[in-house]
Design a protein around this motif. Structure first.
Motif, PDB file in Angstrom:
ATOM      1  N   ILE A  14       0.873  -1.174   0.000  1.00 25.52           N
ATOM      2  CA  ILE A  14       0.000   0.000   0.000  1.00 25.52           C
ATOM      3  C   ILE A  14       0.910   1.223   0.000  1.00 25.52           C
ATOM      4  O   ILE A  14       1.814   1.325   0.835  1.00 25.52           O
ATOM      5  CB  ILE A  14      -0.927   0.027   1.226  1.00 25.52           C
ATOM      6  N   ILE A  15       0.664   2.118  -0.930  1.00 23.36           N
ATOM      7  CA  ILE A  15       1.445   3.352  -1.021  1.00 23.36           C
ATOM      8  C   ILE A  15       0.530   4.511  -0.664  1.00 23.36           C
ATOM      9  O   ILE A  15      -0.524   4.688  -1.271  1.00 23.36           O
ATOM     10  CB  ILE A  15       2.022   3.552  -2.434  1.00 23.36           C
ATOM     11  N   GLU A  16       0.922   5.276   0.334  1.00 27.94           N
ATOM     12  CA  GLU A  16       0.179   6.469   0.723  1.00 27.94           C
ATOM     13  C   GLU A  16       1.027   7.688   0.403  1.00 27.94           C
ATOM     14  O   GLU A  16       2.229   7.691   0.661  1.00 27.94           O
ATOM     15  CB  GLU A  16      -0.121   6.466   2.221  1.00 27.94           C
ATOM     16  N   THR A  17       0.384   8.713  -0.143  1.00 26.32           N
ATOM     17  CA  THR A  17       1.074   9.944  -0.494  1.00 26.32           C
ATOM     18  C   THR A  17       0.358  11.112   0.175  1.00 26.32           C
ATOM     19  O   THR A  17      -0.858  11.241   0.068  1.00 26.32           O
ATOM     20  CB  THR A  17       1.075  10.143  -2.025  1.00 26.32           C
ATOM     21  N   TYR A  18       1.130  11.946   0.853  1.00 23.51           N
ATOM     22  CA  TYR A  18       0.588  13.111   1.558  1.00 23.51           C
ATOM     23  C   TYR A  18       1.260  14.369   1.022  1.00 23.51           C
ATOM     24  O   TYR A  18       2.455  14.370   0.751  1.00 23.51           O
ATOM     25  CB  TYR A  18       0.841  12.992   3.062  1.00 23.51           C
ATOM     26  N   ARG A  19       0.471  15.442   0.904  1.00 24.47           N
ATOM     27  CA  ARG A  19       0.998  16.727   0.412  1.00 24.47           C
ATOM     28  C   ARG A  19       0.373  17.874   1.199  1.00 24.47           C
ATOM     29  O   ARG A  19      -0.799  17.826   1.541  1.00 24.47           O
ATOM     30  CB  ARG A  19       0.660  16.891  -1.062  1.00 24.47           C
ATOM     31  N   GLY A  20       1.185  18.888   1.458  1.00 32.57           N
ATOM     32  CA  GLY A  20       0.686  20.073   2.152  1.00 32.57           C
ATOM     33  C   GLY A  20       0.945  20.011   3.647  1.00 32.57           C
ATOM     34  O   GLY A  20       1.805  19.287   4.115  1.00 32.57           O
TER      35      GLY A  20
END
Length: 139
Positions: A14-20
């Motif tokens: 599972i790949i999670e990407t967060y921005r900000g």
């Protein structure tokens, strides 16, 4: 905060990407959505990309640990790689990893690139699988 996830069953990943700006509410919302996905499996390993996240002073790693503690009995994965880019992210990620490892049977490690994070998760066949994985994450 903008975030997303991608479940790749063939890779058990599972790949999670967060921005900000990091937000615990946004983190929890993503986790709940992910857990109801038909592809979700609590034994899959994770790569969490925090490389485009800023952790405000009031929102620290302890908040994530407290949330995960509520679900510790349901978590069965082995590894979680965290990708960072700047000192703020590295410090928060390392401190989070140290605290989370006390609660969970998971090995955490912090990386500065996707390739090295993936290599640590998979160990073998990295070069063969990397092209496949990079194409899957672009979908």
């Amino acid at each position: 905060m903008k975030n997303s996830y991608k479940i790749i069953p063939e890779e058990k990943l599972i790949i999670e990407t967060y921005r900000g700006y990091f937000s615990l509410l946004s983190f929890i919302t993503l986790k709940r959505k992910e857990a109801t996905d038909k592809l979700y499996n609590n034994t899959y390993d994770y790569i969490i990309d925090f490389s485009d996240v800023y952790f405000p002073d009031y929102q620290k790693y302890q908040d994530i640990v407290y949330f995960i503690e509520l679900y510790a009995d349901k978590i069965k994965l082995n590894k979680c790689a965290i990708i960072t880019r700047n000192p703020n992210q590295v410090v928060e990620s390392v401190l989070f990893s140290m605290e989370a490892e006390k609660l969970l049977p998971i090995a955490f490690k912090v990386f500065s690139s996707f390739k090295t994070a993936y290599a640590w998760i998979k160990f073998e066949h990295v070069h063969n699988n990397l092209d496949f994985l990079e194409n899957k994450t672009r979908d």
